[in-house]
Design an enzyme around this catalytic site. Structure first.
Site, short mmCIF file in Angstrom:
data_model
loop_
_atom_site.label_atom_id
_atom_site.label_comp_id
_atom_site.label_asym_id
_atom_site.label_seq_id
_atom_site.Cartn_x
_atom_site.Cartn_y
_atom_site.Cartn_z
N ASN A 7 0.87 -1.17 0.00
CA ASN A 7 0.00 0.00 0.00
C ASN A 7 0.91 1.23 0.00
O ASN A 7 1.45 1.60 1.04
CB ASN A 7 -0.89 -0.04 1.25
CG ASN A 7 -1.86 1.12 1.31
OD1 ASN A 7 -1.75 2.06 0.53
ND2 ASN A 7 -2.79 1.06 2.24
N ARG A 91 -2.59 -2.18 -3.43
CA ARG A 91 -3.78 -1.35 -3.24
C ARG A 91 -3.68 -0.18 -4.23
O ARG A 91 -2.68 0.53 -4.25
CB ARG A 91 -3.83 -0.80 -1.82
CG ARG A 91 -5.02 0.08 -1.63
CD ARG A 91 -4.92 0.93 -0.43
NE ARG A 91 -6.12 1.77 -0.35
CZ ARG A 91 -6.16 2.88 0.34
NH1 ARG A 91 -5.13 3.30 1.01
NH2 ARG A 91 -7.27 3.59 0.36
N HIS A 180 -13.07 2.98 -0.21
CA HIS A 180 -13.11 1.99 0.88
C HIS A 180 -13.74 0.68 0.41
O HIS A 180 -14.21 -0.12 1.24
CB HIS A 180 -13.97 2.46 2.07
CG HIS A 180 -13.31 3.47 2.96
ND1 HIS A 180 -14.04 4.38 3.67
CD2 HIS A 180 -12.02 3.68 3.26
CE1 HIS A 180 -13.22 5.14 4.38
NE2 HIS A 180 -11.98 4.73 4.13
N LEU A 209 -15.99 3.26 9.77
CA LEU A 209 -15.76 4.52 10.49
C LEU A 209 -14.34 4.54 11.03
O LEU A 209 -14.04 3.92 12.06
CB LEU A 209 -16.77 4.66 11.64
CG LEU A 209 -18.25 4.46 11.29
CD1 LEU A 209 -19.12 4.60 12.53
CD2 LEU A 209 -18.70 5.46 10.22
N GLY A 210 -13.45 5.19 10.31
CA GLY A 210 -12.07 5.36 10.78
C GLY A 210 -11.76 6.83 10.66
O GLY A 210 -12.64 7.68 10.80
N ASN A 211 -10.50 7.14 10.40
CA ASN A 211 -10.15 8.54 10.16
C ASN A 211 -10.87 9.03 8.90
O ASN A 211 -11.42 10.12 8.87
CB ASN A 211 -8.64 8.61 9.99
CG ASN A 211 -8.11 9.85 10.62
OD1 ASN A 211 -8.86 10.71 11.08
ND2 ASN A 211 -6.80 9.98 10.60
N GLY A 212 -10.84 8.19 7.86
CA GLY A 212 -11.75 8.37 6.73
C GLY A 212 -12.98 7.53 7.04
O GLY A 212 -12.86 6.53 7.74
N ARG A 241 -11.92 15.74 7.28
CA ARG A 241 -12.71 16.12 6.10
C ARG A 241 -14.14 16.44 6.49
O ARG A 241 -14.71 15.80 7.39
CB ARG A 241 -12.74 14.96 5.09
CG ARG A 241 -11.41 14.65 4.48
CD ARG A 241 -11.56 13.54 3.44
NE ARG A 241 -10.35 12.77 3.36
CZ ARG A 241 -10.30 11.45 3.28
NH1 ARG A 241 -11.41 10.74 3.24
NH2 ARG A 241 -9.14 10.85 3.22
N ASP A 283 -8.99 12.85 16.56
CA ASP A 283 -9.01 11.49 17.13
C ASP A 283 -10.25 11.32 18.00
O ASP A 283 -10.44 12.05 18.98
CB ASP A 283 -7.74 11.29 17.95
CG ASP A 283 -7.57 9.87 18.39
OD1 ASP A 283 -8.47 9.36 19.11
OD2 ASP A 283 -6.57 9.25 18.03
N ARG A 285 -11.14 9.14 20.16
CA ARG A 285 -10.92 8.83 21.58
C ARG A 285 -10.73 10.12 22.38
O ARG A 285 -11.33 10.30 23.44
CB ARG A 285 -9.66 7.97 21.75
CG ARG A 285 -9.94 6.50 21.71
CD ARG A 285 -8.66 5.74 21.60
NE ARG A 285 -7.94 6.17 20.40
CZ ARG A 285 -6.97 5.47 19.82
NH1 ARG A 285 -6.60 4.33 20.33
NH2 ARG A 285 -6.38 5.91 18.73
N GLY A 331 -11.52 1.84 12.74
CA GLY A 331 -11.05 2.12 14.12
C GLY A 331 -12.17 2.55 15.06
O GLY A 331 -12.25 2.07 16.19
N GLU A 334 -15.15 -0.33 15.13
CA GLU A 334 -14.79 -1.58 15.83
C GLU A 334 -14.61 -1.37 17.33
O GLU A 334 -14.75 -2.31 18.11
CB GLU A 334 -13.47 -2.13 15.27
CG GLU A 334 -13.60 -2.66 13.86
CD GLU A 334 -12.25 -2.95 13.22
OE1 GLU A 334 -11.30 -3.31 13.94
OE2 GLU A 334 -12.15 -2.81 11.99
N GLU A 380 -8.20 -5.20 5.14
CA GLU A 380 -8.05 -4.91 3.72
C GLU A 380 -6.85 -5.65 3.13
O GLU A 380 -6.90 -6.08 1.97
CB GLU A 380 -7.90 -3.39 3.51
CG GLU A 380 -9.22 -2.67 3.70
CD GLU A 380 -9.07 -1.19 3.97
OE1 GLU A 380 -8.70 -0.83 5.10
OE2 GLU A 380 -9.33 -0.39 3.05
#
Ligand code: ADP
Length: 395
Positions: A7, A91, A180, A209-212, A241, A283, A285, A331, A334, A380
């Site tokens: 990647n 990728r 994605h 649902l992650g950073n993107g 974004r 982030d 969290r 991230g 999950e 992935e």
């Protein structure tokens, strides 16, 4: 069969050596800050033997050479000889309308990926560089391209067409492509297995649902709608974004605020989303922690994120005439108990009733209603390795 999964980003190369049947990486690593004197190299084989080093890595060529030397290292490597790499799976971010599936790389494929660079100028050229370098370093080893966009090529015209003059699509290729796709496709397979039903019978809403972040409606195993669009900027609120906004805002900023195109680009892609709203962090969290401490902006950022995601879940149930399950991955999807709970709030009309107990245990199905809500770890790299095997071995 050992597949080297690559990647290649603008300044990083992520790699894993995977046997798609064993499904566990034999070795994996990351080269970050390519081009810098203090690039960071990290590598781990088979869950043990971790190394981390700061050194100069001038370009992608050096990064991939370094990845190979880590995999072959006599002390901590995963293999003894380069001939143990049977194939390379890459990728590739954008395959335009040319690729509905992964494909073995030929000259024609390389040229087509190059022609799609106009849609993904920050990604495709680096993906291509990775392909070229690994063809040189591993001559004769088959190479496969796996596209982020391919899974969404099944969307019907009413889902992928923007209501702009049709010429804009026909001349310039401006339409919804979606991204994605490798992750959405992977969790669809895993969800069907968990539900004990074939994908062809299922209407799934997959939330990566992650950073993107993106949500996809998957009917009968194929993507019929997805929240990212012509670029990954559309749709959900993301780390930095903005997701959906009125497109006129862009013109307003250019005309009335004296912003340059580059400044608007940075605003929308790098300074918006969770970071822009909270002023604290991209982030999740950290934002949840800050919101807990009473930070109103952090709370608003979380509220907007969850509201937008819930809106898409409802819309996609409408698109498919219902949903047989909702899947959370990435991230945030999950790991974040409060975000899953917040997104699912008020979705009882879809048969979604999230149990606080099951949710906090990250149970395979966290809903006690008629519609399961599944938490599935996406992979992935494994999907890329499996595709590579499927294309080269036919299974
Ligand atoms: P990327 O899109 O960069 O691959 P990831 O899928 O790794 O991103 O997701 C990163 C996001 O996941 C961050 O916002 C991070 O805060 C969030 N995340 C990871 N673990 C948790 C957790 N336990 N609770 C809440 N958010 C989490």
């Amino acid at each position: 069969m050992n597949v080297l999964v690559l990647n290649c980003g603008s300044s990083s190369v992520k790699f894993q050596l995977i046997d798609p049947i064993l499904a566990e990486p034999l070795g994996k690593g990351l080269v970050e800050r390519i081009g810098a004197k203090d690039a960071i190299v990290s590598y781990r084989s088979g869950g043990k033997n971790a190394i981390r080093e700061v050194r100069e890595i001038p370009d992608h060529d050096a990064a991939i050479r370094r990845a190979l030397s880590d995999l072959l290292h006599p002390d901590y490597g995963a293999i003894k000889d380069q001939s143990e790499i049977d194939a390379v799976g890459h990728r590739v971010v954008h395959g335009g309308e040319a690729f509905q599936d992964s494909v073995q790389i030929t000259e024609y494929v390389v040229e087509t990926i190059r022609s799609c660079s106009k849609f993904a100028p920050l990604h495709n050229p680096h993906n291509l560089r990775g392909i070229q370098v690994s063809m040189e370093l591993l001559p004769g080893v088959p190479q496969v391209a796996v596209f982020d966009t391919a899974f969404h090529q099944t969307m019907p015209p009413e889902a992928y067409t923007y209501a702009l003059p049709l010429e804009v699509y026909k001349k310039l290729g401006i339409r919804r492509y979606g991204f994605h796709g490798t992750s959405h496709r992977y969790v669809v397979g895993a969800a069907a297995e968990r539900l004990g039903r074939p994908p062809s019978e299922l209407r799934l809403i997959t939330c990566h649902l992650g950073n993107g972040a993106s949500i996809t409606a998957v009917k009968g195993g194929v993507s019929v709608e997805t929240s990212m669009g012509f670029t990954p900027l559309e749709g959900l609120v993301m780390g930095t974004r903005c997701g959906d906004i009125d497109p006129y805002i862009v013109l307003y900023l250019l005309e009335n605020d004296g912003m340059t195109i580059q400044a608007v680009d940075a605003l929308l892609n790098k300074k918006s989303g969770l970071l822009g709203l909270s002023g604290v962090s991209n982030d999740m969290r950290e934002l949840l922690g800050e919101a807990e401490l009473g930070n109103a902006n952090a709370r608003l950022a979380v509220d907007v994120f969850c509201h937008r995601a819930r809106k898409y879940v409802g819309a996609y149930a409408a698109v498919m005439g219902g949903a047989d399950a909702v899947v959370f991955t990435g991230g945030i999807g999950e790991n974040s108990v409060p975000i899953r709970e917040r997104i699912c709030q008020g979705l009882g009309f879809l048969g979604i009733e999230v149990s606080p107990e099951l949710n906090s245990q990250h149970a395979p199905n966290i809903s006690t209603g008629r519609t399961p809500v599944l938490v599935i770890h996406t992979n992935e790299e494994l999907a890329i390795a499996q595709d590579t095997r499927r294309l080269l071995c036919g299974s």
